[in-house]
Write an enzyme that holds these catalytic residues in place. Structure first.
Site, PDB file in Angstrom:
ATOM      1  N   HIS A  20      22.201  45.412  39.378  1.00  0.00           N
ATOM      2  CA  HIS A  20      20.822  45.566  39.813  1.00  0.00           C
ATOM      3  C   HIS A  20      20.493  44.588  40.942  1.00  0.00           C
ATOM      4  O   HIS A  20      19.900  44.968  41.962  1.00  0.00           O
ATOM      5  CB  HIS A  20      19.893  45.335  38.628  1.00  0.00           C
ATOM      6  CG  HIS A  20      18.451  45.590  38.951  1.00  0.00           C
ATOM      7  ND1 HIS A  20      17.946  46.861  39.117  1.00  0.00           N
ATOM      8  CD2 HIS A  20      17.423  44.732  39.162  1.00  0.00           C
ATOM      9  CE1 HIS A  20      16.660  46.770  39.415  1.00  0.00           C
ATOM     10  NE2 HIS A  20      16.323  45.491  39.452  1.00  0.00           N
ATOM     11  N   GLU A  32      24.291  51.687  38.263  1.00  0.00           N
ATOM     12  CA  GLU A  32      23.206  51.305  37.370  1.00  0.00           C
ATOM     13  C   GLU A  32      22.851  52.441  36.427  1.00  0.00           C
ATOM     14  O   GLU A  32      22.653  52.224  35.232  1.00  0.00           O
ATOM     15  CB  GLU A  32      21.972  50.980  38.210  1.00  0.00           C
ATOM     16  CG  GLU A  32      21.601  49.538  38.248  1.00  0.00           C
ATOM     17  CD  GLU A  32      20.324  49.386  39.016  1.00  0.00           C
ATOM     18  OE1 GLU A  32      19.265  49.477  38.404  1.00  0.00           O
ATOM     19  OE2 GLU A  32      20.387  49.204  40.246  1.00  0.00           O
ATOM     20  N   ASN A  39      55.387  39.967  41.029  1.00  0.00           N
ATOM     21  CA  ASN A  39      56.804  39.904  40.751  1.00  0.00           C
ATOM     22  C   ASN A  39      57.060  39.935  39.246  1.00  0.00           C
ATOM     23  O   ASN A  39      57.932  40.654  38.756  1.00  0.00           O
ATOM     24  CB  ASN A  39      57.360  38.619  41.352  1.00  0.00           C
ATOM     25  CG  ASN A  39      58.849  38.625  41.426  1.00  0.00           C
ATOM     26  OD1 ASN A  39      59.426  39.475  42.080  1.00  0.00           O
ATOM     27  ND2 ASN A  39      59.460  37.703  40.723  1.00  0.00           N
TER      28      ASN A  39
END
Lengths: 142, 659
Positions: free
Chosen positions: B46, B68, B396
């Site tokens: 918001h 929202e 990795n």
């Protein structure tokens, strides 16, 4: 084009004003072990550690003790800043770029690669420095 | 209005909110029953929406707005939070991050968010509860409970009917202004039609909201009427039962949700304060300013050294005293400045959970990432550089380290792989360990690869220890990937990791046990600029040795020196350690050996060595300076410093001296 004229042995050399940052008196140089012999060491230039190159050694000329006329010409090339030890630096001259001639094949043992041309001003012969080559850490003579 | 001055704040805050959304989403994914996370996410989304709308970044605003809606539906129990929703939300966060990144790089933050918006919209469209644009307000259970609870607190609840003028052109904009006024006065807990419908102008000329507020009826009336083009405002008190009168049929979850909502309603509540305890006590400082402060301070440290030297020479007690005091104060100042630049590694670590989640999903692996010591602090300059190497190592570990779930089961391991990222302080260093319980490194495979690529030859291959073999994966042009995958092996090897860490003055080592996992250990200096050092003299030259690598100093008589294979060694507390003659090594001119040897015992990890010098000058704080671009890699010299008399002393890199 303006050039700074400096003395090395009996010869007069020139370097473009644009490449020169300042001209300093000689000061204490701290030797750095294990670097090329022409790198005399580093100095404290207003808080910045700056490497110093001895042009005489660089050009394989007879080494000479520093005296009161000895100067360090601070040059800048891209992100490299370095000082060149010269016998004396005392003149600024204007040259016409068109009058720059190419370097004769041999000049007293100095490799032609280090020079970018010669120019005649009022009867004086000034050899122009090829700064990138001078600062390059690869040595064409070896 | 010139928005540029706010841009920096906007970017910083957006990043914080996005990080928050990320973190909370991760937590929520693990525990979809706890709606407090959703509320937290909603709050951040918001705020983001509001900020980006104000700044004119429409795509950002649009996307956050749709997020929202979804979040709102979830927290109102209109939508079940399943994986798909979380995935789409994560995707949206990714898009938002890209946009914010683009803005911070001077772009306009535009991105095609249509597809994402559609996805989000589709989710909301599946809402089981139809929210028609009714002209009356339905008091569902949630609202009722909420209202009764606020009534208990003595706060008013009003039903406000706002009638806009029929000539009003921008109804949504007017409504927005009314909401603005209302939100300043209290909290809107319900509106008809819904907020999103109002925002899309899907209403005639009036709308109803329920507002919980401390304001009086008259004052509200007046302030809403101040908005132009409002024809009339009707305010009625909502009759509510007190909570105590309510039946106890309210489900646990609803109660929890309400608690959250009321918390957010009064921003000064104690819970909020507990969550962000230092919000008023910090300021943002541009790192450039800190850097220039640091530079100035470095100059001061150099001058301090000079003053100390002068006062020692003059031997004036008053001067001594003053200089001593000044040294102490500047010492404290130094600690403060250094601390100011310290940032918890958290700022780097917090993007990893998300990354590992995505990677393991892509690769079909199950991985749990454990983070320990995220509050360990490091200098900002180090923090900025350490992120990429860590990402590399982590990728990795995920890609090459952890095996597929099936493979793990056959090996008798837990199906879920474990990666542990641990940061901690030790002495003047920070250690970051990355451990996995995966396959480990296969010695033979690594050797074979190194041989194929010509990194080593057959002869050396036989003599290498396990550790040396593992080190090979740091060699340039080396990649252990059997085939190039999307995750790693994109031509950038681990050599980059090693180089970056070493350029920071750190080191990285590998331990591995085949079948049981590997551990990468990174050692980093706390800070890069001011260190304590021992100054030593050799002939006319002075050098600095970082105190962090010194064990002690000793005076050694020639008779105590022994020889092993022509190498000078001494017996140091029962251990035979090699002696290195620095003067010879550095070709110091005019050096003569005195009657005894001054030796500095230094260490690198477990190994020790003795460095022979002429004499010790003393301990001093020095400012580390680089030798510049012209002299990038000088053997055994890590940099230079400026001494009190303005001369330069070189700093010896003990790590390079001990093999």
């Amino acid at each position: 084009m303006k050039i700074i004229v400096f003395q090395l042995g009996d010869e007069e050399y020139g370097i473009s004003v644009e490449e020169v940052q300042s001209i300093e008196k000689i000061q204490h140089i701290t030797r750095v072990p294990g670097v090329k012999e022409y790198v005399k060491g580093v100095i404290n230039l207003r808080g910045v550690i700056t490497p110093i190159i001895d042009l005489r050694t660089r050009f394989k000329l007879q080494e000479q003790l520093n005296h009161e006329l000895t100067r360090i010409i601070m040059v800048r090339l891209n992100d490299i800043e370095a000082g060149l030890i010269v016998d004396a630096a005392n003149d600024v001259v204007d040259i016409d770029e068109k009058t720059i001639a190419s370097v004769p094949e041999t000049i007293e043992g100095i490799a032609v690669e280090y020079l970018s041309g010669v120019v005649k001003v009022d009867g004086r012969l000034i050899v122009l420095l090829n700064l990138p080559k001078v600062l390059s850490l690869e040595d064409p003579l070896q | 209005m010139d928005m540029n001055q706010y841009l920096e704040v906007f970017i910083e805050e957006s990043k914080e909110h996005l990080q928050n959304v990320n973190d909370q989403l991760m937590l929520f994914e693990k525990n979809t029953n706890d709606l407090s996370y959703v509320n937290e996410i909603f709050r951040s989304a918001h705020t983001l929406k509001g900020m980006s709308a104000t700044m004119g970044f429409d795509d950002l605003a649009q996307l956050t707005h749709k997020m929202e809606n979804v979040l709102d539906a979830v927290r109102n129990h209109q939508l079940d939070a399943h994986t798909e929703i979380v995935d789409v939300l994560f995707e949206s966060v990714d898009a938002l991050e890209i946009m914010v990144q683009s803005i911070s790089e001077g772009g306009d933050g535009q991105l095609d968010v249509k597809l994402l918006v559609q996805k989000l919209q589709r989710i909301v469209a599946e809402e089981p509860v139809a929210q028609s644009a009714a002209s009356f307000i339905e008091y569902d259970e949630l609202v009722q409970t909420l209202l009764s609870q606020t009534a208990d607190q003595g706060v008013n609840a009003f039903e406000i009917t706002v009638q806009l003028e029929s000539t009003c052109l921008l109804k949504a904009a007017r409504a927005y202004m009314v909401f603005d006024v209302l939100e300043q006065a209290g909290d809107v807990i319900k509106s008809a039609p819904t907020v999103q419908d109002i925002e899309q102008e899907k209403f005639e000329s009036s709308f109803i909201v329920i507002l919980v507020t401390n304001e009086s009826q008259e004052k509200l009336q007046a302030s809403i009427m101040e908005v132009s083009e409002v024809e009339s405002v009707k305010i009625a008190v909502v009759p509510v039962k007190k909570e105590t009168e309510m039946e106890e049929s309210v489900s646990q979850e609803v109660a929890a949700a309400i608690q959250e909502v009321t918390v957010s309603a009064s921003s000064k509540s104690s819970v909020e304060e507990k969550k962000q305890p230092s919000i008023n006590k910090t300021i943002r400082v541009n790192i450039d300013r800190l850097d220039s402060l640091m530079n100035l301070f470095e100059e001061l440290v150099i001058d301090r050294g000079r003053l100390e030297q002068i006062s020692k020479e003059l031997n004036n007690s008053e001067l001594d005293e003053t200089v001593e005091r000044m040294s102490r104060i500047s010492g404290d100042l130094q600690t403060i400045i250094l601390n100011m630049r310290m940032v918890p590694v958290e700022t780097v670590f917090n993007r990893f959970p998300r990354m590992v989640r995505q990677l393991s999903k892509d690769l079909g692996k199950q991985i749990e990432l454990q983070i320990v010591g995220a509050d360990t602090e490091l200098d900002r300059t180090v923090i900025d550089e350490i992120g990429d190497p860590l990402v590399h190592l982590l990728r990795n570990a995920v890609d090459h380290g952890i095996e597929m779930p099936q493979a793990r089961l056959t090996k008798g391991k837990n199906e879920t792989g474990m990666i542990r990222l641990k940061a901690y302080h030790s002495g003047n260093h920070v250690f970051i360990d990355l451990e996995d319980d995966g396959a480990g490194i296969n010695r033979e495979k690594v050797l074979q690869k190194a041989l194929n690529r010509g990194i080593i030859d057959e002869k050396t291959a036989e003599t290498l220890t396990d550790k040396q073999v593992y080190e090979l994966i740091f060699a340039s042009g080396f990649s252990t990937a059997e085939q190039i995958s999307d995750v790693s092996g994109r031509g950038v090897g681990l050599d980059v990791v090693k180089n970056t860490i070493e350029s920071l003055g750190g080191s990285v080592t590998i331990d591995s046990s085949e079948g049981y996992g590997s551990r990468f250990s990174i050692q980093l200096p706390l800070t890069l600029s001011i260190i304590s050092a021992l100054l030593v003299q050799m002939s006319e030259e002075r050098y600095a040795l970082p105190l962090s690598s010194i064990i002690e100093t000793a005076i050694v008589q020639p008779k105590d020196i022994m020889h092993v294979h022509g190498q000078k060694v001494i017996d140091f507390r029962g251990a035979i350690i090699p002696l290195i003659d620095l003067k010879k090594l550095f070709n110091v001119p005019n050096s003569v050996q005195g009657n005894y040897y001054s030796v500095v015992i230094v260490k690198k990890g477990e190994k020790t060595a003795g460095l022979i010098v002429d004499s010790f000058i003393g301990q001093q704080e020095i400012v580390l300076k680089s030798l510049g671009h012209y002299l990038p890699a000088v053997f055994a010299i890590s940099g230079a410093t400026i001494l009190g008399d303005g001369q330069v002393a070189l700093i010896i890199d003990c790590n390079a001296l001990i093999k």
